[in-house]
Design a protein around this motif. Structure first.
Motif, PDB file in Angstrom:
ATOM      1  N   VAL A 114       0.845  -1.190   0.000  1.00  0.00           N
ATOM      2  CA  VAL A 114       0.000   0.000   0.000  1.00  0.00           C
ATOM      3  C   VAL A 114       0.879   1.239   0.000  1.00  0.00           C
ATOM      4  O   VAL A 114       1.865   1.316   0.746  1.00  0.00           O
ATOM      5  CB  VAL A 114      -0.923   0.025   1.236  1.00  0.00           C
ATOM      6  N   ALA A 115       0.525   2.216  -0.824  1.00  0.00           N
ATOM      7  CA  ALA A 115       1.168   3.526  -0.792  1.00  0.00           C
ATOM      8  C   ALA A 115       0.116   4.563  -0.423  1.00  0.00           C
ATOM      9  O   ALA A 115      -1.013   4.514  -0.912  1.00  0.00           O
ATOM     10  CB  ALA A 115       1.787   3.869  -2.142  1.00  0.00           C
ATOM     11  N   ALA A 116       0.488   5.502   0.454  1.00  0.00           N
ATOM     12  CA  ALA A 116      -0.424   6.576   0.851  1.00  0.00           C
ATOM     13  C   ALA A 116       0.299   7.893   0.666  1.00  0.00           C
ATOM     14  O   ALA A 116       1.456   8.031   1.070  1.00  0.00           O
ATOM     15  CB  ALA A 116      -0.858   6.405   2.310  1.00  0.00           C
ATOM     16  N   LEU A 117      -0.376   8.846   0.043  1.00  0.00           N
ATOM     17  CA  LEU A 117       0.284  10.117  -0.235  1.00  0.00           C
ATOM     18  C   LEU A 117      -0.540  11.281   0.283  1.00  0.00           C
ATOM     19  O   LEU A 117      -1.768  11.230   0.328  1.00  0.00           O
ATOM     20  CB  LEU A 117       0.564  10.273  -1.728  1.00  0.00           C
ATOM     21  N   THR A 118       0.171  12.345   0.666  1.00  0.00           N
ATOM     22  CA  THR A 118      -0.482  13.559   1.121  1.00  0.00           C
ATOM     23  C   THR A 118       0.353  14.760   0.683  1.00  0.00           C
ATOM     24  O   THR A 118       1.467  14.624   0.187  1.00  0.00           O
ATOM     25  CB  THR A 118      -0.696  13.548   2.647  1.00  0.00           C
ATOM     26  N   GLY A 119      -0.190  15.943   0.885  1.00  0.00           N
ATOM     27  CA  GLY A 119       0.461  17.190   0.491  1.00  0.00           C
ATOM     28  C   GLY A 119      -0.587  18.271   0.340  1.00  0.00           C
ATOM     29  O   GLY A 119      -1.788  17.990   0.270  1.00  0.00           O
ATOM     30  N   SER A 120      -0.146  19.503   0.281  1.00  0.00           N
ATOM     31  CA  SER A 120      -1.095  20.614   0.159  1.00  0.00           C
ATOM     32  C   SER A 120      -1.634  20.763  -1.256  1.00  0.00           C
ATOM     33  O   SER A 120      -2.754  21.232  -1.452  1.00  0.00           O
ATOM     34  CB  SER A 120      -0.417  21.923   0.598  1.00  0.00           C
ATOM     35  N   GLY A 191       5.038   5.861   2.144  1.00  0.00           N
ATOM     36  CA  GLY A 191       4.354   7.105   2.459  1.00  0.00           C
ATOM     37  C   GLY A 191       4.975   8.230   1.660  1.00  0.00           C
ATOM     38  O   GLY A 191       6.202   8.315   1.555  1.00  0.00           O
ATOM     39  N   VAL A 192       4.150   9.091   1.070  1.00  0.00           N
ATOM     40  CA  VAL A 192       4.636  10.147   0.184  1.00  0.00           C
ATOM     41  C   VAL A 192       4.151  11.500   0.684  1.00  0.00           C
ATOM     42  O   VAL A 192       2.960  11.672   0.962  1.00  0.00           O
ATOM     43  CB  VAL A 192       4.138   9.932  -1.269  1.00  0.00           C
ATOM     44  N   LEU A 193       5.069  12.462   0.799  1.00  0.00           N
ATOM     45  CA  LEU A 193       4.722  13.838   1.164  1.00  0.00           C
ATOM     46  C   LEU A 193       5.158  14.754   0.036  1.00  0.00           C
ATOM     47  O   LEU A 193       6.348  14.908  -0.235  1.00  0.00           O
ATOM     48  CB  LEU A 193       5.377  14.235   2.480  1.00  0.00           C
ATOM     49  N   LEU A 194       4.180  15.347  -0.645  1.00  0.00           N
ATOM     50  CA  LEU A 194       4.441  16.121  -1.853  1.00  0.00           C
ATOM     51  C   LEU A 194       4.957  17.522  -1.568  1.00  0.00           C
ATOM     52  O   LEU A 194       5.901  17.995  -2.215  1.00  0.00           O
ATOM     53  CB  LEU A 194       3.154  16.219  -2.686  1.00  0.00           C
ATOM     54  N   ASN A 195       4.319  18.231  -0.650  1.00  0.00           N
ATOM     55  CA  ASN A 195       4.649  19.633  -0.403  1.00  0.00           C
ATOM     56  C   ASN A 195       3.872  20.131   0.804  1.00  0.00           C
ATOM     57  O   ASN A 195       2.944  19.468   1.269  1.00  0.00           O
ATOM     58  CB  ASN A 195       4.337  20.504  -1.635  1.00  0.00           C
ATOM     59  N   VAL A 196       4.248  21.295   1.265  1.00  0.00           N
ATOM     60  CA  VAL A 196       3.520  21.976   2.341  1.00  0.00           C
ATOM     61  C   VAL A 196       3.219  23.385   1.856  1.00  0.00           C
ATOM     62  O   VAL A 196       4.126  24.136   1.478  1.00  0.00           O
ATOM     63  CB  VAL A 196       4.344  22.039   3.638  1.00  0.00           C
ATOM     64  N   GLY A 197       1.932  23.747   1.822  1.00  0.00           N
ATOM     65  CA  GLY A 197       1.545  25.066   1.333  1.00  0.00           C
ATOM     66  C   GLY A 197       0.407  25.645   2.143  1.00  0.00           C
ATOM     67  O   GLY A 197      -0.150  24.990   3.031  1.00  0.00           O
ATOM     68  N   VAL A 293       5.572  18.565 -13.294  1.00  0.00           N
ATOM     69  CA  VAL A 293       6.825  17.802 -13.332  1.00  0.00           C
ATOM     70  C   VAL A 293       7.083  17.207 -11.953  1.00  0.00           C
ATOM     71  O   VAL A 293       7.446  16.029 -11.825  1.00  0.00           O
ATOM     72  CB  VAL A 293       8.003  18.683 -13.776  1.00  0.00           C
ATOM     73  N   TYR A 294       6.873  18.011 -10.906  1.00  0.00           N
ATOM     74  CA  TYR A 294       7.008  17.487  -9.540  1.00  0.00           C
ATOM     75  C   TYR A 294       6.036  16.320  -9.319  1.00  0.00           C
ATOM     76  O   TYR A 294       6.400  15.291  -8.720  1.00  0.00           O
ATOM     77  CB  TYR A 294       6.727  18.589  -8.519  1.00  0.00           C
ATOM     78  N   ASN A 295       4.785  16.485  -9.776  1.00  0.00           N
ATOM     79  CA  ASN A 295       3.802  15.412  -9.609  1.00  0.00           C
ATOM     80  C   ASN A 295       4.266  14.134 -10.302  1.00  0.00           C
ATOM     81  O   ASN A 295       4.121  13.035  -9.764  1.00  0.00           O
ATOM     82  CB  ASN A 295       2.451  15.850 -10.170  1.00  0.00           C
ATOM     83  N   ALA A 296       4.831  14.292 -11.500  1.00  0.00           N
ATOM     84  CA  ALA A 296       5.300  13.119 -12.248  1.00  0.00           C
ATOM     85  C   ALA A 296       6.481  12.455 -11.548  1.00  0.00           C
ATOM     86  O   ALA A 296       6.575  11.218 -11.500  1.00  0.00           O
ATOM     87  CB  ALA A 296       5.688  13.535 -13.668  1.00  0.00           C
ATOM     88  N   LEU A 297       7.393  13.247 -11.002  1.00  0.00           N
ATOM     89  CA  LEU A 297       8.533  12.687 -10.276  1.00  0.00           C
ATOM     90  C   LEU A 297       8.056  11.897  -9.064  1.00  0.00           C
ATOM     91  O   LEU A 297       8.542  10.790  -8.788  1.00  0.00           O
ATOM     92  CB  LEU A 297       9.477  13.805  -9.827  1.00  0.00           C
ATOM     93  N   ALA A 298       7.095  12.481  -8.322  1.00  0.00           N
ATOM     94  CA  ALA A 298       6.572  11.787  -7.148  1.00  0.00           C
ATOM     95  C   ALA A 298       5.852  10.500  -7.539  1.00  0.00           C
ATOM     96  O   ALA A 298       6.001   9.462  -6.876  1.00  0.00           O
ATOM     97  CB  ALA A 298       5.624  12.715  -6.389  1.00  0.00           C
TER      98      ALA A 298
END
Length: 477
Positions: A114-120, A191-197, A293-298
């Motif tokens: 399972v992968a779970a991702l979050t971010g602003s 677990g994936v953390l994309l960004n904080v905004g 591009v960031y989304n694709a990298l993640a």
């Protein structure tokens, strides 16, 4: 087998939730779990959730009339319902917690990665990109739409069955504690953390508060889980240093584990050659903007952590065409609509304006902006700054709506923008007629606002009026 899960026994429900059965017990098997009496089917287990504007307890009678096999409730049913239906009640202190416990117990029955991702920003797009990759090699379960809260994520996991080989979950939050609870339920291996905004500032003092809430993912991930993180985001990188387990970074820096090496093509359709843990991958990215591009990298990092081969990463990203309402470029005969109506916060507004500047010709841009909600005490300043930023693009016209429209106007005026080009509006149909009256040909119209502003009404009205004008030679009266 039902498409929403295999079914739960009463013994499992009681063990997972710690609930107390009241009423006839016997052998019970629940086909599905439902939180909405409107779509409940015979044999379902109804969870009576309580929200700000509703109380599921009030719909227990409807659930029983539709054939519910049992109900999870936080108080006794009325004597009338007990006499009429002799129902099985499973009493718990907190029905929302019980729903999460059900999903957590069910999820742990399956040894599926399972992968779970979050971010602003970018959660849903990144999730869909990752799924586009993983589906080429595995049978997948993933959060539909934005099923990313304490109701949607558990309901997604309760659909998990032995046929699923990979799971990708999106986790959202608007207050402290939610990411911790969602991660506990999901129990992810990645677990994936994309960004904080600056999103949901209404419940947080500042960005550090949001970072702390997003960082709760690290508190509930199982030991040995992989943490995938955006190294270019200082707050995210700081959080990553706290994780003692394996980590994988993505970003534009030369020391990132997943990073772009070379780009070619146009702003709207580019080829990107990038490295994924030393693996060379080349994908044709159809989405504009550096944020994508960031989304694709993640997405590539997530998918690779779950076993996706390089060919699948290339093909999945190259096939992905984006999602409706998320900076969807929709060309028409006389003008182009950029439909970014799904949601908005200060950072996503900045990305949208920057991307519009990158892909559209200057001079013919029209901005249609709605309020950014849930910003709390920072709302007025955030909208003033939005007006200033919008004015720097010197659009042909600026249309604004919402409680903070005046602040956007003040910000634009402070930047020296022509007041005659600013219009505050309320009615989408009237706005559409106004815009069409200004169209000369070739304009790009960006439409964006928070979900609660329902800015898709503007898109719909604009298309309807444009179609009517095309057929009758005039705008709608």
């Amino acid at each position: 087998m039902d498409d929403r899960g295999m079914g739960l026994t009463l013994e499992q429900v009681l063990r997972f939730t710690g609930g107390r059965p009241v009423g006839p017990v016997g052998e019970r098997f629940f086909r599905r779990v439902s939180t909405d009496s409107r779509d409940l089917e015979p044999g379902d287990l109804f969870v009576a959730l309580k929200g700000e504007k509703f109380d599921g307890y009030d719909f227990c009678g409807e659930a029983l009339r539709k054939g519910a096999q049992g109900l999870i409730v936080d108080r006794p049913l009325s004597e009338d319902l007990v006499r009429a239906f002799r129902p099985l009640e499973i009493r718990v202190p907190d029905t929302l917690r019980a729903l999460g416990d059900l999903a957590a117990g069910w999820r742990r029955r399956f040894p599926v990665p399972v992968a779970a991702l979050t971010g602003s920003n970018g959660k849903t797009t990144t999730k869909e990109m990752a799924v586009a990759i993983l589906r080429l090699s595995f049978r997948c379960l993933w959060s539909p739409g934005n099923f990313n809260n304490r109701v949607g994520l558990p309901l997604t996991l309760l659909r998990l069955g032995p046929e699923h080989e990979r799971v990708v979950l999106e986790m959202g939050m608007n207050q402290p504690g939610e990411i911790r609870e969602l991660t506990r339920i999901a129990w992810p291996q990645t677990g994936v953390l994309l960004n904080v905004g600056p999103a949901h500032l209404e419940k947080f003092a500042d960005l550090d508060g949001i970072a702390a809430a997003k960082g709760e993912i690290l508190e509930s991930m199982p030991e040995g889980a992989l943490f995938v993180y955006n190294q270019d985001d200082p707050r995210v990188a700081s959080l990553a240093r706290r994780w003692p387990g394996p980590k994988r970074s993505f970003g534009f820096g030369a020391d990132c584990d997943v990073r772009p090496l070379e780009e070619s093509g146009t702003a709207q359709s580019r080829k990107i050659r990038f490295s994924v843990q030393g693996l060379l991958v080349e994908a044709h990215l159809r989405l504009p903007g550096r944020h994508n591009v960031y989304n694709a990298l993640a997405a590539a990092a997530l998918a690779q952590s779950l076993g996706a081969p390089a060919e699948a990463i290339e093909e999945g990203l190259s096939r992905f065409e984006g999602m409706a309402g998320r900076f969807s470029v929709e060309p028409g005969e006389r003008f182009t609509i950029v439909n970014d109506t799904y949601n908005a916060n200060p950072k996503s507004m900045e990305c949208a304006l920057d991307t519009l500047d990158e892909i559209s010709p200057p001079g013919g841009r029209i901005l249609v902006l709605g309020d950014m909600l849930e910003l709390g005490a920072q709302s007025e300043q955030a909208h003033f700054e939005l007006g200033r930023r919008a004015a720097r693009f010197r659009p042909a016209a600026l249309f604004v709506t919402g409680a903070f429209a005046q602040k956007v106007k003040e910000g634009a005026l402070a930047e020296g923008y022509d007041e005659e080009k600013i219009e505050l509006f309320e009615d989408p149909s009237q706005l559409a007629r106004e815009i069409l009256g200004r169209i000369q040909g070739g304009e790009w119209i960006l439409i964006k606002g928070s979900r609660g502003m329902a800015m898709e009404r503007v898109v719909r009205a604009l298309k309807e009026n444009a179609a009517l004008a095309g057929s009758k030679g005039e705008t709608r009266p």
